[in-house]
Write a protein that holds these residues in place. Sequence first.
Motif, PDB file in Angstrom:
ATOM      1  N   SER A   2       0.835  -1.198   0.000  1.00  0.00           N
ATOM      2  CA  SER A   2       0.000   0.000   0.000  1.00  0.00           C
ATOM      3  C   SER A   2       0.868   1.246   0.000  1.00  0.00           C
ATOM      4  O   SER A   2       2.063   1.201   0.267  1.00  0.00           O
ATOM      5  CB  SER A   2      -0.933  -0.011   1.211  1.00  0.00           C
ATOM      6  OG  SER A   2      -0.193   0.009   2.402  1.00  0.00           O
ATOM      7  N   LEU A   4       0.597   5.793   0.710  1.00  0.00           N
ATOM      8  CA  LEU A   4      -0.167   6.880   1.307  1.00  0.00           C
ATOM      9  C   LEU A   4       0.613   8.176   1.174  1.00  0.00           C
ATOM     10  O   LEU A   4       1.817   8.163   0.927  1.00  0.00           O
ATOM     11  CB  LEU A   4      -0.457   6.579   2.783  1.00  0.00           C
ATOM     12  CG  LEU A   4       0.754   6.259   3.673  1.00  0.00           C
ATOM     13  CD1 LEU A   4       1.321   7.513   4.307  1.00  0.00           C
ATOM     14  CD2 LEU A   4       0.354   5.273   4.743  1.00  0.00           C
ATOM     15  N   VAL A  27      -0.272   4.723  11.746  1.00  0.00           N
ATOM     16  CA  VAL A  27       0.321   5.126  10.468  1.00  0.00           C
ATOM     17  C   VAL A  27       1.792   4.714  10.438  1.00  0.00           C
ATOM     18  O   VAL A  27       2.273   4.160   9.438  1.00  0.00           O
ATOM     19  CB  VAL A  27       0.167   6.654  10.227  1.00  0.00           C
ATOM     20  CG1 VAL A  27       0.973   7.100   9.015  1.00  0.00           C
ATOM     21  CG2 VAL A  27      -1.305   7.026  10.064  1.00  0.00           C
ATOM     22  N   ALA A  35       4.198   0.002   3.927  1.00  0.00           N
ATOM     23  CA  ALA A  35       3.443   0.997   3.159  1.00  0.00           C
ATOM     24  C   ALA A  35       4.405   2.084   2.691  1.00  0.00           C
ATOM     25  O   ALA A  35       5.268   2.525   3.455  1.00  0.00           O
ATOM     26  CB  ALA A  35       2.330   1.603   4.003  1.00  0.00           C
ATOM     27  N   LEU A 117      -3.920   8.683  -3.897  1.00  0.00           N
ATOM     28  CA  LEU A 117      -3.539   7.937  -2.706  1.00  0.00           C
ATOM     29  C   LEU A 117      -4.279   8.488  -1.495  1.00  0.00           C
ATOM     30  O   LEU A 117      -4.612   9.675  -1.447  1.00  0.00           O
ATOM     31  CB  LEU A 117      -2.029   8.068  -2.451  1.00  0.00           C
ATOM     32  CG  LEU A 117      -1.104   7.387  -3.443  1.00  0.00           C
ATOM     33  CD1 LEU A 117       0.347   7.700  -3.100  1.00  0.00           C
ATOM     34  CD2 LEU A 117      -1.345   5.887  -3.445  1.00  0.00           C
ATOM     35  N   PRO A 118      -4.492   7.635  -0.483  1.00  0.00           N
ATOM     36  CA  PRO A 118      -5.091   8.146   0.753  1.00  0.00           C
ATOM     37  C   PRO A 118      -4.122   9.071   1.481  1.00  0.00           C
ATOM     38  O   PRO A 118      -2.903   8.943   1.355  1.00  0.00           O
ATOM     39  CB  PRO A 118      -5.372   6.882   1.563  1.00  0.00           C
ATOM     40  CG  PRO A 118      -4.503   5.830   0.999  1.00  0.00           C
ATOM     41  CD  PRO A 118      -4.237   6.204  -0.436  1.00  0.00           C
ATOM     42  N   ALA A 120      -2.676  10.438   4.985  1.00  0.00           N
ATOM     43  CA  ALA A 120      -2.499  10.106   6.401  1.00  0.00           C
ATOM     44  C   ALA A 120      -2.375  11.407   7.178  1.00  0.00           C
ATOM     45  O   ALA A 120      -1.319  12.028   7.214  1.00  0.00           O
ATOM     46  CB  ALA A 120      -1.271   9.233   6.603  1.00  0.00           C
ATOM     47  N   GLU A 136      -9.513   9.953  -0.045  1.00  0.00           N
ATOM     48  CA  GLU A 136      -9.635   9.057   1.092  1.00  0.00           C
ATOM     49  C   GLU A 136      -8.628   9.458   2.175  1.00  0.00           C
ATOM     50  O   GLU A 136      -7.497   9.796   1.880  1.00  0.00           O
ATOM     51  CB  GLU A 136      -9.334   7.632   0.618  1.00  0.00           C
ATOM     52  CG  GLU A 136      -9.407   6.586   1.688  1.00  0.00           C
ATOM     53  CD  GLU A 136      -8.975   5.213   1.174  1.00  0.00           C
ATOM     54  OE1 GLU A 136      -8.714   4.351   2.030  1.00  0.00           O
ATOM     55  OE2 GLU A 136      -8.883   5.020  -0.044  1.00  0.00           O
ATOM     56  N   PHE A 138      -6.370   8.051   5.069  1.00  0.00           N
ATOM     57  CA  PHE A 138      -5.784   6.741   5.362  1.00  0.00           C
ATOM     58  C   PHE A 138      -6.352   6.182   6.657  1.00  0.00           C
ATOM     59  O   PHE A 138      -6.398   6.855   7.675  1.00  0.00           O
ATOM     60  CB  PHE A 138      -4.271   6.857   5.464  1.00  0.00           C
ATOM     61  CG  PHE A 138      -3.580   5.555   5.742  1.00  0.00           C
ATOM     62  CD1 PHE A 138      -3.443   4.611   4.742  1.00  0.00           C
ATOM     63  CD2 PHE A 138      -3.079   5.273   7.002  1.00  0.00           C
ATOM     64  CE1 PHE A 138      -2.818   3.400   4.996  1.00  0.00           C
ATOM     65  CE2 PHE A 138      -2.448   4.064   7.265  1.00  0.00           C
ATOM     66  CZ  PHE A 138      -2.321   3.119   6.263  1.00  0.00           C
ATOM     67  N   LYS A 139      -6.793   4.928   6.574  1.00  0.00           N
ATOM     68  CA  LYS A 139      -7.314   4.221   7.753  1.00  0.00           C
ATOM     69  C   LYS A 139      -6.419   3.009   7.977  1.00  0.00           C
ATOM     70  O   LYS A 139      -6.469   2.077   7.189  1.00  0.00           O
ATOM     71  CB  LYS A 139      -8.760   3.821   7.527  1.00  0.00           C
ATOM     72  CG  LYS A 139      -9.708   5.009   7.495  1.00  0.00           C
ATOM     73  CD  LYS A 139     -11.112   4.571   7.168  1.00  0.00           C
ATOM     74  CE  LYS A 139     -12.067   5.734   7.072  1.00  0.00           C
ATOM     75  NZ  LYS A 139     -11.791   6.665   6.002  1.00  0.00           N
TER      76      LYS A 139
END
Length: 140
Positions: A2, A4, A27, A35, A117-118, A120, A136, A138-139
């Motif tokens: 992934s 972010l 994160v 990630a 990308l999400p 954070a 999005e 980040f979760k």
Amino acid sequence: MSALVLDASTAVSWCFEEAQTPYANAVLDAITDGAEAHVPHIWPLEVTNALVKALRRRQITRDELFDYARQLASLRAQVDFDQAAERTFTDVLGLAERYQLTTYDAAYLELAQRLKLPLATADTNLVQAAGATKIEVFKP
């Protein structure tokens, strides 16, 4: 793997126990677990400036200043150099104006938008702007 977009406030919080949150720590865990973190070109300046401010306020020692800087550098965040002046004076500025953000925060939003990308971040204004732009958050 992934990926972010990592904002500076989340990264800097890892250096200060009183500023750490479960979200920020999650994160960090995600990045530690592989990630890929992407950051705008201003990120290294923002995080080191926060550390210098902490040193001047006597919140950290000189040794901690350089130790924290090394730790943040070891994340090997992918610094985006495509967000040059042209994008800053157009896309970033437009996002800042539209969503009442600093241009620094708008740089993170623009990067997340462009890279799809999400983001954070736990910054309330940035989270709201991300929602408005369908980015999005980040979760972990």
